[in-house]
Design an enzyme around this catalytic site. Structure first.
Site, PDB file in Angstrom:
ATOM      1  N   ILE A   6     129.977   9.176 -22.707  1.00  0.00           N
ATOM      2  CA  ILE A   6     128.974  10.440 -22.289  1.00  0.00           C
ATOM      3  C   ILE A   6     129.298  11.255 -23.312  1.00  0.00           C
ATOM      4  CG2 ILE A   6     128.933  11.580 -19.691  1.00  0.00           C
ATOM      5  CD1 ILE A   6     130.171   8.726 -18.853  1.00  0.00           C
ATOM      6  N   ASN A  87     123.795  13.480 -21.788  1.00  0.00           N
ATOM      7  CA  ASN A  87     124.210  13.730 -20.585  1.00  0.00           C
ATOM      8  C   ASN A  87     124.143  16.093 -21.389  1.00  0.00           C
ATOM      9  OD1 ASN A  87     125.237  15.469 -17.757  1.00  0.00           O
ATOM     10  ND2 ASN A  87     126.776  15.694 -19.192  1.00  0.00           N
ATOM     11  N   TYR A 154     114.161  26.054 -23.700  1.00  0.00           N
ATOM     12  CA  TYR A 154     115.297  25.399 -22.861  1.00  0.00           C
ATOM     13  C   TYR A 154     114.053  24.697 -21.995  1.00  0.00           C
ATOM     14  CZ  TYR A 154     117.785  22.912 -18.793  1.00  0.00           C
ATOM     15  OH  TYR A 154     118.183  22.242 -18.403  1.00  0.00           O
ATOM     16  N   LYS A 158     113.781  20.443 -23.854  1.00  0.00           N
ATOM     17  CA  LYS A 158     113.198  19.293 -22.471  1.00  0.00           C
ATOM     18  C   LYS A 158     112.239  18.878 -22.341  1.00  0.00           C
ATOM     19  CE  LYS A 158     117.990  19.567 -21.051  1.00  0.00           C
ATOM     20  NZ  LYS A 158     118.606  18.618 -21.502  1.00  0.00           N
ATOM     21  N   THR A 191     127.041  23.979 -11.069  1.00  0.00           N
ATOM     22  CA  THR A 191     127.613  23.465 -12.010  1.00  0.00           C
ATOM     23  C   THR A 191     128.058  25.222 -12.699  1.00  0.00           C
ATOM     24  OG1 THR A 191     125.626  23.312 -13.384  1.00  0.00           O
ATOM     25  CG2 THR A 191     126.325  21.372 -12.799  1.00  0.00           C
TER      26      THR A 191
END
Length: 253
Positions: A6, A87, A154, A158, A191
């Site tokens: 991860i 991730n 971004y 993605k 987050t």
């Protein structure tokens, strides 16, 4: 035995994924720049194999060295399956085109897109020599399919990750491997990335007030809940290779 790698596992969604996998008695390799002592202690208390490896995912030479060693150590143990969670990600730079700085542009693309490509390529290459199944989970974003002012870099990185996921899945199917590669869009979570978004300026990011409201009105998803949904999909949902899953469709299904 199953092994999970991860990236970005020291906090946020990565930490929650790691905790859930350790609860499932799966050996975990955490890759991030900082350690998470809570994960280490949890693994020790429960007798589960856990290792933290430091890596700066914006440095491709470091990625190659670190993940070559990780893959060598894991494949040597003949695991039944390797779960690779790409991730780690970054939102910066939050700025309109014309006012962007070069360094954060390059770092964003390296962390969000180049690192997952390099890591996935390495593990699928190694898997060709063994009978080990590799399941790749690329953590993407709704921003991959929606243009958001101030997030051009971004959104682009993605979107590139989504296309890489879909293309690699087609190739694996053509090669008739048992490997699976999916994308997962986790929604708007509570987050540190959200903290970064809320600290940006309205001149740079048009939707700033909306994202502040998410926090004020308690609309942000908890990372543990999102991680549980993702892990349930991987273990019990028979995920379709090449598909990009969104948290909303999984919660509502």
């Amino acid at each position: 035995m199953k092994y999970a790698i991860i990236t970005g596992a020291s906090k946020g969604l990565g930490e929650s994924i790691a905790k859930r996998l350790l609860q499932e008695q799966i050996a975990v390799v955490s890759v991030s720049r900082t350690k998470n002592e809570e994960l280490k202690n949890f693994a020790l208390e429960n007798g589960i194999e856990y290792k933290h490896v430091s890596c700066n995912l914006s440095l491709e030479i470091e990625i190659q060295e670190v993940f070559m060693e990780i893959s060598h150590c894991i494949f040597e143990k003949n695991p039944t399956e390797i779960l690779l969670f790409n991730n780690a990600g970054m939102i910066e730079p939050i700025q309109k085109v014309g006012n962007l700085d070069q360094t954060p542009i390059i770092r964003n693309i390296k962390v969000n897109l180049i690192a997952p490509i390099l890591i996935t390529n390495l593990f699928l290459s190694k898997a060709q020599l063994t009978n080990t199944k590799v399941t790749v989970i690329n953590v993407t974003s709704g921003a991959a399919v929606r243009s958001i002012e101030g997030w051009s870099v971004y959104c682009s990185s993605k979107a590139g990750l989504n296309m890489f996921t879909q293309t690699a899945a087609i190739e694996q199917a053509e090669l008739k491997t048992n490997n699976t590669i999916i994308g997962f869009s986790p929604g708007v979570m509570d987050t540190s990335m959200q903290e970064t978004i809320r600290s940006s300026s309205e001149n740079a990011f048009k939707e700033l007030e909306k994202f502040k409201e998410y926090k004020e009105k308690n609309l942000l998803l908890e990372t543990d809940a999102v991680a549980n949904t993702l892990v349930d999909l991987v273990f019990r949902g028979n995920p379709e290779s090449g598909r990009v899953y969104h948290i909303k469709e999984l919660i509502n299904s």
